[in-house]
Enzyme design. Structure first.
Site, short mmCIF file in Angstrom:
data_model
loop_
_atom_site.label_atom_id
_atom_site.label_comp_id
_atom_site.label_asym_id
_atom_site.label_seq_id
_atom_site.Cartn_x
_atom_site.Cartn_y
_atom_site.Cartn_z
N ARG A 90 -29.28 5.46 18.03
CA ARG A 90 -29.10 4.01 17.86
C ARG A 90 -29.85 3.38 16.53
O ARG A 90 -31.21 3.72 16.73
CB ARG A 90 -29.46 3.13 19.09
CG ARG A 90 -29.53 1.60 18.77
CD ARG A 90 -29.62 0.92 20.09
NE ARG A 90 -28.35 0.73 20.68
CZ ARG A 90 -28.19 -0.17 21.77
NH1 ARG A 90 -28.90 -1.06 22.16
NH2 ARG A 90 -27.18 0.01 22.35
N CYS A 104 -20.19 -6.54 26.53
CA CYS A 104 -21.03 -5.51 26.47
C CYS A 104 -22.51 -5.55 27.07
O CYS A 104 -22.97 -4.45 27.31
CB CYS A 104 -21.21 -4.85 25.11
SG CYS A 104 -22.12 -5.96 23.74
N ARG A 157 -20.61 3.05 31.55
CA ARG A 157 -21.20 3.58 30.04
C ARG A 157 -21.59 4.87 30.67
O ARG A 157 -21.47 6.03 30.06
CB ARG A 157 -22.40 2.82 29.76
CG ARG A 157 -21.91 1.43 28.91
CD ARG A 157 -21.43 1.67 27.66
NE ARG A 157 -22.23 2.56 26.78
CZ ARG A 157 -23.39 1.83 26.11
NH1 ARG A 157 -23.63 0.76 26.32
NH2 ARG A 157 -24.00 2.69 25.37
N GLN A 170 -19.51 2.02 23.76
CA GLN A 170 -19.18 0.67 24.49
C GLN A 170 -17.61 0.79 24.76
O GLN A 170 -17.45 0.29 25.80
CB GLN A 170 -19.64 -0.38 23.64
CG GLN A 170 -19.39 -1.84 24.42
CD GLN A 170 -20.48 -1.85 25.58
OE1 GLN A 170 -21.34 -1.63 25.59
NE2 GLN A 170 -19.81 -2.01 26.80
N ASP A 183 -19.34 -11.45 22.45
CA ASP A 183 -20.72 -10.71 22.35
C ASP A 183 -21.43 -11.55 21.88
O ASP A 183 -21.20 -12.78 21.13
CB ASP A 183 -20.40 -9.41 21.24
CG ASP A 183 -21.67 -8.38 21.42
OD1 ASP A 183 -22.55 -8.75 22.15
OD2 ASP A 183 -21.85 -7.54 20.16
N HIS A 197 -19.83 0.47 17.64
CA HIS A 197 -20.42 0.84 18.87
C HIS A 197 -19.51 1.67 19.82
O HIS A 197 -18.99 0.92 20.86
CB HIS A 197 -21.10 -0.46 19.52
CG HIS A 197 -22.00 -0.25 20.61
ND1 HIS A 197 -22.28 1.04 21.15
CD2 HIS A 197 -22.39 -1.15 21.77
CE1 HIS A 197 -23.39 0.71 22.28
NE2 HIS A 197 -23.38 -0.50 22.59
N1 NVA Z 1 -23.61 -6.60 18.74
C1 NVA Z 1 -24.82 -6.52 19.87
C2 NVA Z 1 -24.47 -5.36 20.64
C3 NVA Z 1 -25.79 -4.97 21.61
C4 NVA Z 1 -25.42 -4.05 22.71
C5 NVA Z 1 -25.99 -5.95 18.74
O1 NVA Z 1 -25.61 -4.99 17.80
O2 NVA Z 1 -27.12 -6.25 18.93
N1 CP Z 2 -24.31 -2.79 25.61
C1 CP Z 2 -25.46 -2.23 25.41
O1 CP Z 2 -25.27 -1.07 24.47
O2 CP Z 2 -26.51 -2.50 25.94
P1 CP Z 2 -27.78 -2.12 25.47
O3 CP Z 2 -28.24 -2.79 24.20
O4 CP Z 2 -28.85 -2.30 26.69
O5 CP Z 2 -27.91 -0.62 25.38
#
Ligand code: NVA
Ligand code: CP
Length: 310
Positions: free
Chosen positions: A105, A261, A289, A135, A221, A132
């Site tokens: 990540r 998500c 997930r 997801q 989101d 992502h």
């Molecule tokens: N769009 C959000 C998703 C978190 C799971 C982010 O990137 O923070």
């Molecule tokens: N939806 C998702 O990826 O959640 P986290 O940021 O908690 O991993």
């Protein structure tokens, strides 16, 4: 040595591969619910690298790898040399000599692409600024569980054209459905950044109500994604009319689902009535997930398996 297969964005896999992954997920999930052990990845090691926070991604990958018979190691930028400027290419060479599969990540997609280029083992995108994919793998599996095939259906995306939105758009191209996107002015989808081949599978709507009209799934989101915190105040103002509420759910198809998500901000991108209401499947979505990523790791490490392999 053969080049490993990676999962860096949704269109890295074909429609046939997704058909396999969704049916395999179902098999893996049913077995898990019956408490039947399934250890195809005995003795394999997953390394998880986090440059941003996570609850679901960490938990689902770590628990998933253990449930498949392997083990998982958590690294973050703060306590590893990654945060002290070790080149990504060097980190990839070292980490991939000590493990069987890597999940990352991070910020720019180019970081994970560079890592993958130098990795001896499969690399999975656990979220970047652009995408992502894990997801949306879970989201589409969840849709199939509740409503059957997503082919030809309409998904409404209300809010920011972020990593999750871009991945929905790629998925629409791969799996043959439509996405109706409504973003505030200045936050529109950038097809090139979304990695799209064309614009046939999505349509932009200035009015979020119009994006939701006739949709089979409404999803959104956070207004401010990780890494964009400096824009938070401005975004709160710009997105104020893009909250998914009951009026939007009413113009969607009867039986439309709501997904997010997570983590969610009730009263910002979604009202409490919608996310906690009868059309919301967010907890199934989060649970899935775990199951889809087990199928994904098994597929990347072993390939297609017909039937049992416990
Ligand atoms: N769009 C959000 C998703 C978190 C799971 C982010 O990137 O923070
Ligand atoms: N939806 C998702 O990826 O959640 P986290 O940021 O908690 O991993």
């Amino acid at each position: 040595m053969n080049a490993p297969r990676h999962y860096l964005q949704f269109n890295d896999f074909s429609r046939d591969e997704y058909d396999y992954l969704f049916s395999r997920t179902r098999w893996i999930k049913e077995r898990f619910k019956r408490y039947e052990p399934h250890h195809p990845l005995f003795d394999r090691t997953l390394v998880m690298i986090f440059e941003k926070a996570s609850t679901r991604t960490r938990l689902s990958f770590e628990a998933g790898m253990q449930q498949l018979g392997g083990s998982a190691i958590y690294l973050n930028t703060r306590d590893s040399q990654l945060g002290r400027g070790e080149p990504v290419e060097d980190a990839a060479q070292v980490i991939s000599r000590m493990s069987d599969i890597v999940m990352i990540r991070t910020f720019e997609q180019s970081i994970i692409e560079r890592f993958a280029e130098y990795s001896r083992v499969p690399v999975i995108n656990g979220l970047t600024n652009e995408y992502h994919p894990c997801q949306i793998l879970a989201d589409i599996y969840t849709f199939i569980e509740h409503r059957g095939s997503i082919k030809g259906k309409t998904v409404a995306w209300v809010g920011d054209s972020n990593n999750v939105c871009n991945t929905w758009l790629q998925a629409a191209e791969v799996l043959g459905f439509h996405v109706h996107v409504s973003t505030p002015p200045g936050y529109e989808v950038e097809p090139e950044r979304a990695g799209l081949y064309g614009t046939d599978h999505f349509a932009h709507f200035d009015d979020p109500m119009e994006a939701c009209r006739g949709a089979d799934l409404v999803t959104t989101d956070v207004w401010t994604s990780m890494g964009f915190e400096a824009e938070n105040e401005e975004r709160m103002r710009d997105f104020a009319d893009w909250q998914v509420d009951e009026d939007m759910m009413k113009v969607a198809n009867p039986g439309a689902l709501f997904m997010h998500c997570l983590p969610a901000h009730r009263g910002e991108e979604v009202s409490a009535e919608v996310i906690d209401g009868p059309q919301s499947v967010v907890w199934d979505e989060a649970e899935n997930r775990l199951h889809v990523q087990k199928a994904l790791m098994e597929y990347l490490l072993i390939g297609k398996i017909e039937g049992d392999c416990a």
